[in-house]
Design a protein around this motif. Structure first.
Motif, PDB file in Angstrom:
ATOM      1  N   HIS A  83       0.820  -1.216   0.000  1.00  0.00           N
ATOM      2  CA  HIS A  83       0.000   0.000   0.000  1.00  0.00           C
ATOM      3  C   HIS A  83       0.850   1.261   0.000  1.00  0.00           C
ATOM      4  CE1 HIS A  83       0.484   1.538   4.185  1.00  0.00           C
ATOM      5  NE2 HIS A  83       0.968   0.320   4.345  1.00  0.00           N
ATOM      6  N   ALA A  84       2.096   1.147   0.495  1.00  0.00           N
ATOM      7  CA  ALA A  84       2.968   2.316   0.570  1.00  0.00           C
ATOM      8  C   ALA A  84       3.879   2.448  -0.650  1.00  0.00           C
ATOM      9  CB  ALA A  84       3.817   2.251   1.834  1.00  0.00           C
ATOM     10  N   GLY A  85       3.711   1.557  -1.636  1.00  0.00           N
ATOM     11  CA  GLY A  85       4.456   1.673  -2.876  1.00  0.00           C
ATOM     12  C   GLY A  85       5.744   0.884  -2.956  1.00  0.00           C
ATOM     13  N   LEU A  86       6.089   0.107  -1.912  1.00  0.00           N
ATOM     14  CA  LEU A  86       7.297  -0.706  -1.947  1.00  0.00           C
ATOM     15  C   LEU A  86       6.993  -2.088  -2.525  1.00  0.00           C
ATOM     16  CD1 LEU A  86       9.016   0.169   1.455  1.00  0.00           C
ATOM     17  CD2 LEU A  86       9.283   1.239  -0.789  1.00  0.00           C
ATOM     18  N   ILE A  87       8.052  -2.746  -3.010  1.00  0.00           N
ATOM     19  CA  ILE A  87       7.905  -4.069  -3.611  1.00  0.00           C
ATOM     20  C   ILE A  87       8.199  -5.128  -2.559  1.00  0.00           C
ATOM     21  CG2 ILE A  87       8.641  -5.621  -5.451  1.00  0.00           C
ATOM     22  CD1 ILE A  87       7.256  -3.072  -6.420  1.00  0.00           C
ATOM     23  N   GLU A  88       7.346  -6.141  -2.509  1.00  0.00           N
ATOM     24  CA  GLU A  88       7.545  -7.268  -1.594  1.00  0.00           C
ATOM     25  C   GLU A  88       7.164  -8.557  -2.303  1.00  0.00           C
ATOM     26  OE1 GLU A  88       6.996  -5.101   2.687  1.00  0.00           O
ATOM     27  OE2 GLU A  88       5.212  -6.099   1.874  1.00  0.00           O
ATOM     28  N   ARG A 114      16.690   7.589  -7.640  1.00  0.00           N
ATOM     29  CA  ARG A 114      16.461   8.088  -6.290  1.00  0.00           C
ATOM     30  C   ARG A 114      15.475   9.252  -6.298  1.00  0.00           C
ATOM     31  NH1 ARG A 114      17.328   5.186  -1.760  1.00  0.00           N
ATOM     32  NH2 ARG A 114      18.800   3.587  -2.386  1.00  0.00           N
ATOM     33  N   ARG A 115      15.536  10.077  -7.313  1.00  0.00           N
ATOM     34  CA  ARG A 115      14.614  11.207  -7.403  1.00  0.00           C
ATOM     35  C   ARG A 115      13.174  10.719  -7.492  1.00  0.00           C
ATOM     36  NH1 ARG A 115      15.720  15.925 -11.700  1.00  0.00           N
ATOM     37  NH2 ARG A 115      17.383  16.249 -10.163  1.00  0.00           N
ATOM     38  N   GLU A 116      12.949   9.696  -8.337  1.00  0.00           N
ATOM     39  CA  GLU A 116      11.600   9.140  -8.460  1.00  0.00           C
ATOM     40  C   GLU A 116      11.176   8.477  -7.156  1.00  0.00           C
ATOM     41  OE1 GLU A 116       7.942   8.193 -10.002  1.00  0.00           O
ATOM     42  OE2 GLU A 116       9.483   9.501 -10.873  1.00  0.00           O
ATOM     43  N   LEU A 117      12.110   7.827  -6.492  1.00  0.00           N
ATOM     44  CA  LEU A 117      11.812   7.194  -5.202  1.00  0.00           C
ATOM     45  C   LEU A 117      11.402   8.256  -4.183  1.00  0.00           C
ATOM     46  CD1 LEU A 117      11.754   4.811  -3.238  1.00  0.00           C
ATOM     47  CD2 LEU A 117      14.199   5.165  -2.856  1.00  0.00           C
ATOM     48  N   HIS A 118      12.117   9.369  -4.134  1.00  0.00           N
ATOM     49  CA  HIS A 118      11.780  10.435  -3.194  1.00  0.00           C
ATOM     50  C   HIS A 118      10.363  10.941  -3.428  1.00  0.00           C
ATOM     51  CE1 HIS A 118      16.338  11.424  -2.686  1.00  0.00           C
ATOM     52  NE2 HIS A 118      15.976  10.306  -2.083  1.00  0.00           N
ATOM     53  N   GLN A 122       7.387  10.708  -0.649  1.00  0.00           N
ATOM     54  CA  GLN A 122       6.682  11.906  -0.218  1.00  0.00           C
ATOM     55  C   GLN A 122       5.183  11.732  -0.361  1.00  0.00           C
ATOM     56  OE1 GLN A 122       7.865  15.449  -2.273  1.00  0.00           O
ATOM     57  NE2 GLN A 122       6.639  16.806  -0.971  1.00  0.00           N
ATOM     58  N   SER A 123       4.761  11.180  -1.487  1.00  0.00           N
ATOM     59  CA  SER A 123       3.338  10.972  -1.729  1.00  0.00           C
ATOM     60  C   SER A 123       2.741  10.000  -0.714  1.00  0.00           C
ATOM     61  CB  SER A 123       3.129  10.440  -3.147  1.00  0.00           C
ATOM     62  OG  SER A 123       1.770  10.134  -3.379  1.00  0.00           O
ATOM     63  N   ALA A 124       3.464   8.896  -0.436  1.00  0.00           N
ATOM     64  CA  ALA A 124       2.951   7.884   0.491  1.00  0.00           C
ATOM     65  C   ALA A 124       2.824   8.444   1.906  1.00  0.00           C
ATOM     66  CB  ALA A 124       3.871   6.668   0.490  1.00  0.00           C
ATOM     67  N   LEU A 125       3.815   9.202   2.356  1.00  0.00           N
ATOM     68  CA  LEU A 125       3.776   9.754   3.709  1.00  0.00           C
ATOM     69  C   LEU A 125       2.706  10.831   3.851  1.00  0.00           C
ATOM     70  CD1 LEU A 125       7.592   9.908   4.516  1.00  0.00           C
ATOM     71  CD2 LEU A 125       5.908   8.344   5.481  1.00  0.00           C
ATOM     72  N   GLN A 126       2.521  11.629   2.797  1.00  0.00           N
ATOM     73  CA  GLN A 126       1.481  12.658   2.845  1.00  0.00           C
ATOM     74  C   GLN A 126       0.098  12.037   2.955  1.00  0.00           C
ATOM     75  OE1 GLN A 126       2.449  14.950  -0.676  1.00  0.00           O
ATOM     76  NE2 GLN A 126       3.499  16.536   0.530  1.00  0.00           N
TER      77      GLN A 126
END
Length: 286
Positions: A83-88, A114-118, A122-126
């Motif tokens: 849900h937070a955008g990470l791969i598992e 890294r720029r795209e990751l940032h 940011q989007s996930a935390l917001q």
């Protein structure tokens, strides 16, 4: 329920070596989706921040449970985006046709830079209402891997399952389940032997009870209870002078005629004829 025994020292070594090789978090869960071990010991900073939010914590657990269920149903490794955008990725550990646990790798990203990751972080935390944070710091320990690398790591993880089973790093104690269910059935022949009652006593879900019955008892739970009732009836017919009617009641049959039909079906003879047989040793009982 069957007891799962873990060789924790060797499992820890395996998890650690996988992390050294891939840089990915590697975790082991039991058959009830509870954490047993993982390496490294702590989550990455981003996941720690996500889980400071009650909503984020709940979503993390839901994401994990969904992956366990998907891998259990398919019997294969499942790679997904949480849900937070990470791969598992999650893979079931299957012994004798039954899922006894899960391996999971994760807390990684396939972002192209890294720029795209940032931006993703940011989007996930917001979304979780977490704004007072340094985005770059939160993303600093998230490993970046290509899709090809993630597929390769997932395949190696599946190979780890074969290693775990071959080396008996997880073992299932069958007798513990049989002994506990036999003890409960024999002490409740005239009481509550419903599936819900058995689940409460054994502390397992209905799905797990059905799985364990198939794996360890080799029949449905209803069939096994009936066999236990008839086995006890055989014992009482051989060792007591109780009437057949009284024995049927003591073994939990409220309908005498039904008892007679089931007894003959299971043993091949009537209860009265069975009583006429010479004393039968216990290992001869059905």
């Amino acid at each position: 329920m069957p007891t799962l025994k873990y060789n924790k020292a060797e499992l820890h070594k395996l998890l650690k070596n996988f992390h050294i090789l891939t840089g990915m978090l590697f975790s082991l869960y039991d058959d009830e989706c509870q954490s047993v071990a993982h390496y490294p010991a702590g989550d990455i900073r981003f996941c720690q921040k996500i889980r400071t939010s009650p909503k984020g914590l709940a979503q993390c657990r839901c994401s994990d449970l969904a992956s366990f269920e998907a891998s259990r149903k398919s019997g294969e490794c499942v790679i997904y985006t949480c849900h937070a955008g990470l791969i598992e990725a999650t893979a079931p550990i299957i012994a004798d046709g039954t899922v006894i646990g899960y391996l999971m790798l994760g807390q990684i990203s396939n972002a192209p830079s890294r720029r795209e990751l940032h931006s993703q972080i940011q989007s996930a935390l917001q979304k979780e209402g977490i704004a007072d944070i340094d985005w770059e710091e939160a993303a600093a320990d998230i490993p970046l891997h290509s899709d090809q690398q993630i597929q390769a790591a997932a395949q190696i993880m599946e190979s780890c399952i074969s290693y775990i089973l071959y080396k008996n790093l997880i073992t299932v104690q069958r007798l513990n389940f049989e002994n506990r269910i036999n003890e409960y059935i024999l002490s409740h022949l005239t009481g509550d032997l419903s599936v819900d009652a058995l689940c409460r006593h054994l502390n397992v879900s209905r799905r797990k009870l059905y799985e364990y019955s198939s794996q360890f008892l080799h029949c449905s739970i209803a069939r096994y209870i009936r066999r236990m009732r008839i086995r006890q009836a055989q014992k009482l017919l051989s060792e007591t002078s109780l009437t057949v009617s009284a024995i049927s009641e003591q073994c939990g049959f409220t309908d005498y005629n039904y008892f007679c039909r089931i007894f003959k079906k299971e043993t091949g003879m009537s209860a009265r004829d069975y009583r006429k047989l010479p004393v039968v040793s216990e290992d001869k009982l059905c």
